[in-house]
Scaffold this motif. Sequence first.
Motif, PDB file in Angstrom:
ATOM      1  N   PHE A   1      -6.972  -1.094  -2.828  1.00 11.01           N
ATOM      2  CA  PHE A   1      -7.338  -2.375  -2.217  1.00 11.01           C
ATOM      3  C   PHE A   1      -7.263  -3.493  -3.241  1.00 11.01           C
ATOM      4  O   PHE A   1      -6.664  -4.554  -2.996  1.00 11.01           O
ATOM      5  CB  PHE A   1      -8.754  -2.302  -1.636  1.00 11.01           C
ATOM      6  CG  PHE A   1      -9.244  -3.615  -1.084  1.00 11.01           C
ATOM      7  CD1 PHE A   1      -8.889  -4.021   0.191  1.00 11.01           C
ATOM      8  CD2 PHE A   1     -10.045  -4.452  -1.861  1.00 11.01           C
ATOM      9  CE1 PHE A   1      -9.324  -5.248   0.694  1.00 11.01           C
ATOM     10  CE2 PHE A   1     -10.482  -5.667  -1.367  1.00 11.01           C
ATOM     11  CZ  PHE A   1     -10.120  -6.073  -0.086  1.00 11.01           C
ATOM     12  N   LEU A   2      -7.864  -3.259  -4.397  1.00 11.35           N
ATOM     13  CA  LEU A   2      -7.885  -4.279  -5.434  1.00 11.35           C
ATOM     14  C   LEU A   2      -6.475  -4.625  -5.901  1.00 11.35           C
ATOM     15  O   LEU A   2      -6.126  -5.808  -6.052  1.00 11.35           O
ATOM     16  CB  LEU A   2      -8.726  -3.797  -6.614  1.00 11.35           C
ATOM     17  CG  LEU A   2      -8.940  -4.788  -7.752  1.00 11.35           C
ATOM     18  CD1 LEU A   2      -9.794  -5.956  -7.281  1.00 11.35           C
ATOM     19  CD2 LEU A   2      -9.599  -4.109  -8.943  1.00 11.35           C
ATOM     20  N   LEU A   3      -5.652  -3.616  -6.106  1.00  9.96           N
ATOM     21  CA  LEU A   3      -4.291  -3.836  -6.597  1.00  9.96           C
ATOM     22  C   LEU A   3      -3.466  -4.651  -5.609  1.00  9.96           C
ATOM     23  O   LEU A   3      -2.777  -5.603  -5.985  1.00  9.96           O
ATOM     24  CB  LEU A   3      -3.608  -2.504  -6.863  1.00  9.96           C
ATOM     25  CG  LEU A   3      -4.087  -1.709  -8.084  1.00  9.96           C
ATOM     26  CD1 LEU A   3      -3.475  -0.314  -8.071  1.00  9.96           C
ATOM     27  CD2 LEU A   3      -3.715  -2.428  -9.368  1.00  9.96           C
ATOM     28  N   THR A   4      -3.511  -4.271  -4.337  1.00  8.03           N
ATOM     29  CA  THR A   4      -2.663  -4.935  -3.349  1.00  8.03           C
ATOM     30  C   THR A   4      -3.162  -6.329  -2.987  1.00  8.03           C
ATOM     31  O   THR A   4      -2.352  -7.253  -2.820  1.00  8.03           O
ATOM     32  CB  THR A   4      -2.535  -4.083  -2.076  1.00  8.03           C
ATOM     33  OG1 THR A   4      -3.853  -3.732  -1.611  1.00  8.03           O
ATOM     34  CG2 THR A   4      -1.764  -2.798  -2.356  1.00  8.03           C
ATOM     35  N   VAL A   5      -4.472  -6.514  -2.884  1.00 11.14           N
ATOM     36  CA  VAL A   5      -5.000  -7.836  -2.552  1.00 11.14           C
ATOM     37  C   VAL A   5      -4.806  -8.791  -3.735  1.00 11.14           C
ATOM     38  O   VAL A   5      -4.540  -9.981  -3.539  1.00 11.14           O
ATOM     39  CB  VAL A   5      -6.486  -7.743  -2.145  1.00 11.14           C
ATOM     40  CG1 VAL A   5      -7.093  -9.135  -1.991  1.00 11.14           C
ATOM     41  CG2 VAL A   5      -6.618  -6.975  -0.834  1.00 11.14           C
ATOM     42  N   PHE A   6      -4.925  -8.263  -4.945  1.00  8.11           N
ATOM     43  CA  PHE A   6      -4.648  -9.073  -6.129  1.00  8.11           C
ATOM     44  C   PHE A   6      -3.190  -9.533  -6.118  1.00  8.11           C
ATOM     45  O   PHE A   6      -2.890 -10.707  -6.356  1.00  8.11           O
ATOM     46  CB  PHE A   6      -4.947  -8.254  -7.389  1.00  8.11           C
ATOM     47  CG  PHE A   6      -4.784  -9.013  -8.669  1.00  8.11           C
ATOM     48  CD1 PHE A   6      -5.763  -9.894  -9.095  1.00  8.11           C
ATOM     49  CD2 PHE A   6      -3.655  -8.856  -9.451  1.00  8.11           C
ATOM     50  CE1 PHE A   6      -5.628 -10.605 -10.282  1.00  8.11           C
ATOM     51  CE2 PHE A   6      -3.512  -9.555 -10.635  1.00  8.11           C
ATOM     52  CZ  PHE A   6      -4.490 -10.434 -11.057  1.00  8.11           C
TER      53      PHE A   6
ATOM     54  N   THR B   1     -14.003   1.704   4.755  1.00 11.64           N
ATOM     55  CA  THR B   1     -14.429   2.567   5.861  1.00 11.64           C
ATOM     56  C   THR B   1     -13.246   3.235   6.559  1.00 11.64           C
ATOM     57  O   THR B   1     -13.413   4.231   7.248  1.00 11.64           O
ATOM     58  CB  THR B   1     -15.228   1.762   6.907  1.00 11.64           C
ATOM     59  OG1 THR B   1     -14.401   0.706   7.413  1.00 11.64           O
ATOM     60  CG2 THR B   1     -16.485   1.185   6.298  1.00 11.64           C
ATOM     61  N   ARG B   2     -12.042   2.684   6.329  1.00 14.51           N
ATOM     62  CA  ARG B   2     -10.840   3.242   6.945  1.00 14.51           C
ATOM     63  C   ARG B   2      -9.945   3.950   5.940  1.00 14.51           C
ATOM     64  O   ARG B   2      -8.757   4.114   6.166  1.00 14.51           O
ATOM     65  CB  ARG B   2     -10.068   2.144   7.690  1.00 14.51           C
ATOM     66  CG  ARG B   2     -10.853   1.655   8.913  1.00 14.51           C
ATOM     67  CD  ARG B   2     -10.100   0.663   9.743  1.00 14.51           C
ATOM     68  NE  ARG B   2     -10.777   0.510  11.029  1.00 14.51           N
ATOM     69  CZ  ARG B   2     -10.516   1.199  12.120  1.00 14.51           C
ATOM     70  NH1 ARG B   2      -9.560   2.106  12.116  1.00 14.51           N
ATOM     71  NH2 ARG B   2     -11.198   1.014  13.237  1.00 14.51           N
ATOM     72  N   GLY B   3     -10.541   4.354   4.834  1.00 14.41           N
ATOM     73  CA  GLY B   3      -9.838   5.235   3.912  1.00 14.41           C
ATOM     74  C   GLY B   3      -9.027   4.562   2.828  1.00 14.41           C
ATOM     75  O   GLY B   3      -8.277   5.229   2.105  1.00 14.41           O
ATOM     76  N   ILE B   4      -9.154   3.242   2.674  1.00 17.41           N
ATOM     77  CA  ILE B   4      -8.460   2.553   1.587  1.00 17.41           C
ATOM     78  C   ILE B   4      -9.456   2.421   0.435  1.00 17.41           C
ATOM     79  O   ILE B   4     -10.402   1.636   0.515  1.00 17.41           O
ATOM     80  CB  ILE B   4      -7.953   1.170   2.013  1.00 17.41           C
ATOM     81  CG1 ILE B   4      -7.035   1.285   3.237  1.00 17.41           C
ATOM     82  CG2 ILE B   4      -7.206   0.492   0.868  1.00 17.41           C
ATOM     83  CD1 ILE B   4      -6.586  -0.053   3.794  1.00 17.41           C
TER      84      ILE B   4
ATOM     85  N   LEU C   1       0.830  -1.202   0.000  1.00 16.66           N
ATOM     86  CA  LEU C   1       0.000   0.000   0.000  1.00 16.66           C
ATOM     87  C   LEU C   1       0.870   1.259   0.000  1.00 16.66           C
ATOM     88  O   LEU C   1       0.593   2.219  -0.738  1.00 16.66           O
ATOM     89  CB  LEU C   1      -0.933   0.002   1.213  1.00 16.66           C
ATOM     90  CG  LEU C   1      -2.175  -0.891   1.133  1.00 16.66           C
ATOM     91  CD1 LEU C   1      -2.878  -0.943   2.486  1.00 16.66           C
ATOM     92  CD2 LEU C   1      -3.139  -0.392   0.058  1.00 16.66           C
ATOM     93  N   ALA C   2       1.907   1.271   0.828  1.00 17.90           N
ATOM     94  CA  ALA C   2       2.786   2.442   0.893  1.00 17.90           C
ATOM     95  C   ALA C   2       3.490   2.669  -0.437  1.00 17.90           C
ATOM     96  O   ALA C   2       3.719   3.813  -0.849  1.00 17.90           O
ATOM     97  CB  ALA C   2       3.812   2.260   2.009  1.00 17.90           C
ATOM     98  N   ASP C   3       3.814   1.585  -1.140  1.00 17.12           N
ATOM     99  CA  ASP C   3       4.529   1.691  -2.409  1.00 17.12           C
ATOM    100  C   ASP C   3       3.683   2.337  -3.504  1.00 17.12           C
ATOM    101  O   ASP C   3       4.220   2.915  -4.455  1.00 17.12           O
ATOM    102  CB  ASP C   3       4.989   0.303  -2.847  1.00 17.12           C
ATOM    103  CG  ASP C   3       6.055   0.357  -3.930  1.00 17.12           C
ATOM    104  OD1 ASP C   3       6.720   1.407  -4.050  1.00 17.12           O
ATOM    105  OD2 ASP C   3       6.227  -0.631  -4.647  1.00 17.12           O
ATOM    106  N   ILE C   4       2.349   2.241  -3.394  1.00 15.14           N
ATOM    107  CA  ILE C   4       1.485   2.853  -4.398  1.00 15.14           C
ATOM    108  C   ILE C   4       0.805   4.122  -3.857  1.00 15.14           C
ATOM    109  O   ILE C   4      -0.229   4.554  -4.385  1.00 15.14           O
ATOM    110  CB  ILE C   4       0.425   1.854  -4.907  1.00 15.14           C
ATOM    111  CG1 ILE C   4      -0.474   1.371  -3.769  1.00 15.14           C
ATOM    112  CG2 ILE C   4       1.082   0.676  -5.586  1.00 15.14           C
ATOM    113  CD1 ILE C   4      -1.625   0.492  -4.247  1.00 15.14           C
ATOM    114  N   GLY C   5       1.394   4.676  -2.809  1.00 23.89           N
ATOM    115  CA  GLY C   5       0.927   5.970  -2.310  1.00 23.89           C
ATOM    116  C   GLY C   5      -0.297   5.935  -1.434  1.00 23.89           C
ATOM    117  O   GLY C   5      -1.068   6.904  -1.397  1.00 23.89           O
ATOM    118  N   CYS C   6      -0.491   4.825  -0.703  1.00 21.97           N
ATOM    119  CA  CYS C   6      -1.658   4.720   0.187  1.00 21.97           C
ATOM    120  C   CYS C   6      -1.177   4.203   1.550  1.00 21.97           C
ATOM    121  O   CYS C   6      -1.497   3.072   1.940  1.00 21.97           O
ATOM    122  CB  CYS C   6      -2.700   3.787  -0.426  1.00 21.97           C
ATOM    123  SG  CYS C   6      -4.246   3.679   0.495  1.00 21.97           S
ATOM    124  N   PRO C   7      -0.430   5.017   2.288  1.00 33.27           N
ATOM    125  CA  PRO C   7       0.144   4.533   3.550  1.00 33.27           C
ATOM    126  C   PRO C   7      -0.907   4.324   4.638  1.00 33.27           C
ATOM    127  O   PRO C   7      -1.804   5.143   4.819  1.00 33.27           O
ATOM    128  CB  PRO C   7       1.113   5.664   3.932  1.00 33.27           C
ATOM    129  CG  PRO C   7       0.548   6.884   3.285  1.00 33.27           C
ATOM    130  CD  PRO C   7      -0.083   6.424   2.012  1.00 33.27           C
TER     131      PRO C   7
END
Length: 316
Positions: free
Chosen positions: A117-122, A109-112, A68-74
């Motif tokens: 979400f889709l990118l990282t869980v995939f 609900t927590r801002g992701i 998440l941090a790597d794609i700008g979503c810390p």
Amino acid sequence: MLKRIYRLLGLMIGLAAMIAFMGYAVKTLTIADITHYLTGPALAAILMAALLYATIIPVSAWAWKSMLADIGCPHSWHELSMIMGVTQMAKYLPGNVGQHIGRAAMSMTRGISIQPFLLTVFSETLLALLAALMIGTAGAFFSQAGLASFTSAHQTIFIPVLAGLLIIVLLLYRPLAPRLLRRFAPAYDSSSLAGLLPHSITLLKALVAYCLNYVTIGIGIFLIAMVLLPEAKHDFMLLLASFSLAWVAGFFTPGAPAGLGVREVIMLGMLSASYPGSSALLIIVAFRLATILGDSFCFLVAYAALIFSRRTAYSS
């Protein structure tokens, strides 16, 4: 239409495997057998294996945090561990989709947002499968039965070949991932996702984390086997391979809750040659109990953290 057929087929396979395993367990294990092995040390080993199994949540949350941090979503490791822990128990619902739906809902609900979400869980799913195949293949190869089947030359080239394949997969992931996303998530425009995917170094770190998960789980299985069957000769690499490869089989059987039945059948087939009679079955049943306890422990801790965070937010 094809997805419905696949899900129905997976459900049928999962139910058949579950019924077959339960029938075999009832036929093979008697109450006297269970009572004989239900000792204090055995319960302690199951509990220790459960705690080892529970470490997959904080380790996986660290990998998720890195991506998440790597794609700008810390986001904080604590928060992501809480999300994964709370939704962990939903995997026991039929269909194996409740966990992902709950995790997506809590994440948003927590801002992701849905795209990170889709990118990282995939990425997480693909890397977890790759890690399971790597650890399972290596475990089967370096088990006592596996080493006996290969010459020293084959053993020497195995690690370089496996490492080379890993490098190729990581290098091809970024250019191929948009196509895979287009196949599995056609609702999202994958043409612009290549620049938003985690970088290869981040993916490698996450892969190492997932490999560590399987090794840790393997240690738990080995501990259970040693305590339940102290006189038997145990093969750690075989035990490690049996779970890792069984996890892959359970993943591709969407109808089986948490791979129940499917993974046990695969593990039973791999372990039966080294553990005659009911020995393999005892290890597998004890390990399934350990995983349920581990998931429950993760859920309780994460849910307590969720309640605490809500009260803190409300009071402030």
